[in-house]
Design a protein around this motif. Structure first.
Motif, PDB file in Angstrom:
ATOM      1  N   ALA A 159       6.252 -26.841  19.641  1.00 38.99           N
ATOM      2  CA  ALA A 159       5.238 -27.157  18.636  1.00 38.99           C
ATOM      3  C   ALA A 159       5.184 -28.661  18.365  1.00 38.99           C
ATOM      4  O   ALA A 159       4.100 -29.241  18.213  1.00 38.99           O
ATOM      5  CB  ALA A 159       5.516 -26.384  17.347  1.00 38.99           C
ATOM      6  N   LEU A 160       6.342 -29.315  18.302  1.00 41.72           N
ATOM      7  CA  LEU A 160       6.358 -30.758  18.081  1.00 41.72           C
ATOM      8  C   LEU A 160       5.790 -31.499  19.291  1.00 41.72           C
ATOM      9  O   LEU A 160       5.089 -32.508  19.134  1.00 41.72           O
ATOM     10  CB  LEU A 160       7.779 -31.231  17.782  1.00 41.72           C
ATOM     11  CG  LEU A 160       8.404 -30.713  16.487  1.00 41.72           C
ATOM     12  CD1 LEU A 160       9.830 -31.242  16.340  1.00 41.72           C
ATOM     13  CD2 LEU A 160       7.563 -31.088  15.274  1.00 41.72           C
ATOM     14  N   ALA A 161       6.097 -31.018  20.494  1.00 41.99           N
ATOM     15  CA  ALA A 161       5.562 -31.656  21.694  1.00 41.99           C
ATOM     16  C   ALA A 161       4.039 -31.636  21.711  1.00 41.99           C
ATOM     17  O   ALA A 161       3.401 -32.573  22.202  1.00 41.99           O
ATOM     18  CB  ALA A 161       6.104 -30.962  22.944  1.00 41.99           C
ATOM     19  N   ALA A 162       3.462 -30.577  21.155  1.00 42.69           N
ATOM     20  CA  ALA A 162       2.000 -30.463  21.117  1.00 42.69           C
ATOM     21  C   ALA A 162       1.380 -31.406  20.093  1.00 42.69           C
ATOM     22  O   ALA A 162       0.167 -31.633  20.120  1.00 42.69           O
ATOM     23  CB  ALA A 162       1.609 -29.025  20.794  1.00 42.69           C
ATOM     24  N   GLN A 163       2.210 -31.983  19.200  1.00 46.49           N
ATOM     25  CA  GLN A 163       1.655 -32.769  18.099  1.00 46.49           C
ATOM     26  C   GLN A 163       2.212 -34.186  18.000  1.00 46.49           C
ATOM     27  O   GLN A 163       1.612 -35.040  17.348  1.00 46.49           O
ATOM     28  CB  GLN A 163       1.942 -32.039  16.772  1.00 46.49           C
ATOM     29  CG  GLN A 163       1.357 -30.630  16.725  1.00 46.49           C
ATOM     30  CD  GLN A 163       1.799 -29.875  15.495  1.00 46.49           C
ATOM     31  OE1 GLN A 163       1.190 -29.987  14.433  1.00 46.49           O
ATOM     32  NE2 GLN A 163       2.884 -29.114  15.597  1.00 46.49           N
ATOM     33  N   GLN A 164       3.364 -34.453  18.615  1.00 40.59           N
ATOM     34  CA  GLN A 164       3.977 -35.775  18.483  1.00 40.59           C
ATOM     35  C   GLN A 164       3.128 -36.826  19.183  1.00 40.59           C
ATOM     36  O   GLN A 164       2.757 -36.653  20.340  1.00 40.59           O
ATOM     37  CB  GLN A 164       5.392 -35.755  19.067  1.00 40.59           C
ATOM     38  CG  GLN A 164       6.160 -37.054  18.845  1.00 40.59           C
ATOM     39  CD  GLN A 164       7.661 -36.877  19.066  1.00 40.59           C
ATOM     40  OE1 GLN A 164       8.249 -35.898  18.618  1.00 40.59           O
ATOM     41  NE2 GLN A 164       8.283 -37.819  19.761  1.00 40.59           N
ATOM     42  N   PRO A 165       2.792 -37.920  18.515  1.00 38.67           N
ATOM     43  CA  PRO A 165       1.913 -38.925  19.109  1.00 38.67           C
ATOM     44  C   PRO A 165       2.637 -39.736  20.186  1.00 38.67           C
ATOM     45  O   PRO A 165       3.875 -39.727  20.248  1.00 38.67           O
ATOM     46  CB  PRO A 165       1.549 -39.815  17.913  1.00 38.67           C
ATOM     47  CG  PRO A 165       2.734 -39.694  17.007  1.00 38.67           C
ATOM     48  CD  PRO A 165       3.214 -38.287  17.155  1.00 38.67           C
ATOM     49  N   PRO A 166       1.908 -40.454  21.041  1.00 44.46           N
ATOM     50  CA  PRO A 166       2.545 -41.333  22.024  1.00 44.46           C
ATOM     51  C   PRO A 166       3.157 -42.542  21.331  1.00 44.46           C
ATOM     52  O   PRO A 166       2.832 -42.866  20.196  1.00 44.46           O
ATOM     53  CB  PRO A 166       1.376 -41.734  22.937  1.00 44.46           C
ATOM     54  CG  PRO A 166       0.166 -41.616  22.064  1.00 44.46           C
ATOM     55  CD  PRO A 166       0.433 -40.463  21.141  1.00 44.46           C
ATOM     56  N   PRO A 180      -6.278 -28.568   9.278  1.00 48.05           N
ATOM     57  CA  PRO A 180      -6.982 -29.817   9.589  1.00 48.05           C
ATOM     58  C   PRO A 180      -6.076 -31.018   9.373  1.00 48.05           C
ATOM     59  O   PRO A 180      -5.296 -31.072   8.414  1.00 48.05           O
ATOM     60  CB  PRO A 180      -8.159 -29.805   8.599  1.00 48.05           C
ATOM     61  CG  PRO A 180      -8.380 -28.361   8.296  1.00 48.05           C
ATOM     62  CD  PRO A 180      -7.021 -27.730   8.327  1.00 48.05           C
ATOM     63  N   ALA A 181      -6.154 -31.984  10.276  1.00 48.52           N
ATOM     64  CA  ALA A 181      -5.285 -33.159  10.220  1.00 48.52           C
ATOM     65  C   ALA A 181      -5.488 -33.917   8.917  1.00 48.52           C
ATOM     66  O   ALA A 181      -6.617 -34.094   8.452  1.00 48.52           O
ATOM     67  CB  ALA A 181      -5.565 -34.065  11.412  1.00 48.52           C
ATOM     68  N   ALA A 182      -4.368 -34.357   8.329  1.00 45.98           N
ATOM     69  CA  ALA A 182      -4.416 -35.163   7.105  1.00 45.98           C
ATOM     70  C   ALA A 182      -3.566 -36.406   7.340  1.00 45.98           C
ATOM     71  O   ALA A 182      -2.444 -36.515   6.858  1.00 45.98           O
ATOM     72  CB  ALA A 182      -3.905 -34.362   5.918  1.00 45.98           C
ATOM     73  N   GLY A 183      -4.089 -37.359   8.129  1.00 43.10           N
ATOM     74  CA  GLY A 183      -3.307 -38.528   8.502  1.00 43.10           C
ATOM     75  C   GLY A 183      -2.141 -38.093   9.376  1.00 43.10           C
ATOM     76  O   GLY A 183      -2.250 -37.143  10.155  1.00 43.10           O
ATOM     77  N   PRO A 184      -0.991 -38.756   9.253  1.00 48.04           N
ATOM     78  CA  PRO A 184       0.174 -38.396  10.068  1.00 48.04           C
ATOM     79  C   PRO A 184       0.929 -37.202   9.465  1.00 48.04           C
ATOM     80  O   PRO A 184       2.136 -37.254   9.252  1.00 48.04           O
ATOM     81  CB  PRO A 184       1.010 -39.667  10.032  1.00 48.04           C
ATOM     82  CG  PRO A 184       0.708 -40.262   8.699  1.00 48.04           C
ATOM     83  CD  PRO A 184      -0.746 -39.950   8.433  1.00 48.04           C
ATOM     84  N   ARG A 185       0.235 -36.133   9.203  1.00 49.60           N
ATOM     85  CA  ARG A 185       0.813 -34.942   8.573  1.00 49.60           C
ATOM     86  C   ARG A 185       0.177 -33.714   9.205  1.00 49.60           C
ATOM     87  O   ARG A 185      -1.054 -33.594   9.225  1.00 49.60           O
ATOM     88  CB  ARG A 185       0.553 -34.969   7.064  1.00 49.60           C
ATOM     89  CG  ARG A 185       1.127 -33.791   6.291  1.00 49.60           C
ATOM     90  CD  ARG A 185       0.704 -33.870   4.829  1.00 49.60           C
ATOM     91  NE  ARG A 185       1.210 -32.757   4.059  1.00 49.60           N
ATOM     92  CZ  ARG A 185       2.335 -32.780   3.351  1.00 49.60           C
ATOM     93  NH1 ARG A 185       3.060 -33.886   3.322  1.00 49.60           N
ATOM     94  NH2 ARG A 185       2.738 -31.732   2.665  1.00 49.60           N
TER      95      ARG A 185
END
Length: 300
Positions: free
Chosen positions: A230-237, A265-270
């Motif tokens: 799950a983190l791999a799908a969301q962690q930024p480069p 829905p995305a709320a900034g880096p959250r």
């Protein structure tokens, strides 16, 4: 509580951990409230080596440009968790302990080839509605500063009159607004593949027979694989400077199987998220991921 520090060098082998797990299947009964183990297990210098990070990344779906995965230090500390749970001082058999939740906090950027001092100890008992829970603390230091930490909650079911503070830390997410963003197909050998990079060879993950011995109809995916994926799908480069991940493990994922990632829905880096069955009506894991990276323009 005063802890007795024990330096673990070299780390235990896979066979040693498996043998200790078998020897700890039966524990003597005790009277009164259980006592926390007093050992603080320490590995003085554990390298964040590029090959092992890469192997972990492939198992969970991380890309190299994402940097050191937020969840990676947990696999370095897991042998110490298992050592703690199989010590004679721990009052319950390690087998059957259920991983309920994990809270991870990264305070500084992790880099390949960096050395970490890992410390693992039993932090506190928690009174859970389903039995006795235990919080195990992991602390990672670099150059004397706390760099990464986690608290892992394990449950022993059916313990009458559990001690400790009542469990009240369920992760709360909005009931509405999550949408399916990814679908994952999990192969039958996923448990064995993840065991090779995580060191967690619990038979409920690696063997049909072993899973059935503990009441599962098939092998189940590691909870920490689910979190990593799950983190791999969301962690930024670009890697992470400061980050947090909170997760509660819900229903097991049987292998082979298919699951889906749902996001608010995305709320900034959250990012609030759940891993659910394909129908979307049963949660396997609920989580929250918050980060600041060098490329996050919203960071003050």
């Amino acid at each position: 509580m005063e802890y007795v520090t024990q330096i673990i060098d070299p780390p235990p082998s896979r066979n040693r951990l498996l043998l200790d797990g078998l020897l700890a299947l039966r524990k003597p009964t005790f009277d009164g409230a259980p006592a926390l183990p007093k050992e603080r297990l320490v590995r003085a210098a554990v390298e964040l080596s590029a090959p092992t990070i890469s192997a972990y990344g492939r198992a969970c779906g991380f890309r190299r440009e994402q940097g050191v995965p937020l969840s990676y230090p947990h696999v370095l500390a897991f042998p110490l968790h298992l050592m703690l749970l199989t010590r004679p001082s721990f009052p319950y058999p390690a087998s059957g302990m259920v991983h309920l939740a994990n809270r991870i906090r990264q305070h500084r950027r992790l880099e390949e080839d960096q050395a970490l001092r890992l410390e693992v100890y039993a932090e506190r008992w928690v009174a859970h509605p389903k039995g006795q829970a235990l919080s195990i603390a992991t602390r990672a230091y670099s150059a004397g500063e706390l760099t990464w930490e986690s608290d892992s909650l394990y449950l022993r079911r059916d313990v009458v009159d559990p001690v400790g503070e009542p469990w009240g830390d369920n992760l709360s997410l909005p009931d509405q607004g999550l949408v399916r963003t990814q679908r994952w197909a999990l192969p039958a050998d996923l448990g064995r593949r993840f065991a090779k990079v995580s060191g967690d060879y619990n038979p409920i993950h690696t063997s049909l027979i072993g899973a059935r011995l503990f009441g599962f109809r098939r092998a189940i995916a590691h909870g920490m694989w689910t979190l990593g994926r799950a983190l791999a799908a969301q962690q930024p480069p670009g890697g992470l400077d400061v980050a947090e991940a909170h997760c509660d493990f819900k229903l097991p994922i049987f292998l082979p199987g298919q699951v889906a990632l749902w996001n608010a829905p995305a709320a900034g880096p959250r990012r609030a998220f759940e891993v659910r069955n394909l129908a979307g009506d049963k949660p396997h894991m609920r989580g929250l991921f918050i980060w600041h990276s060098r490329f996050d323009e919203s960071r003050p």
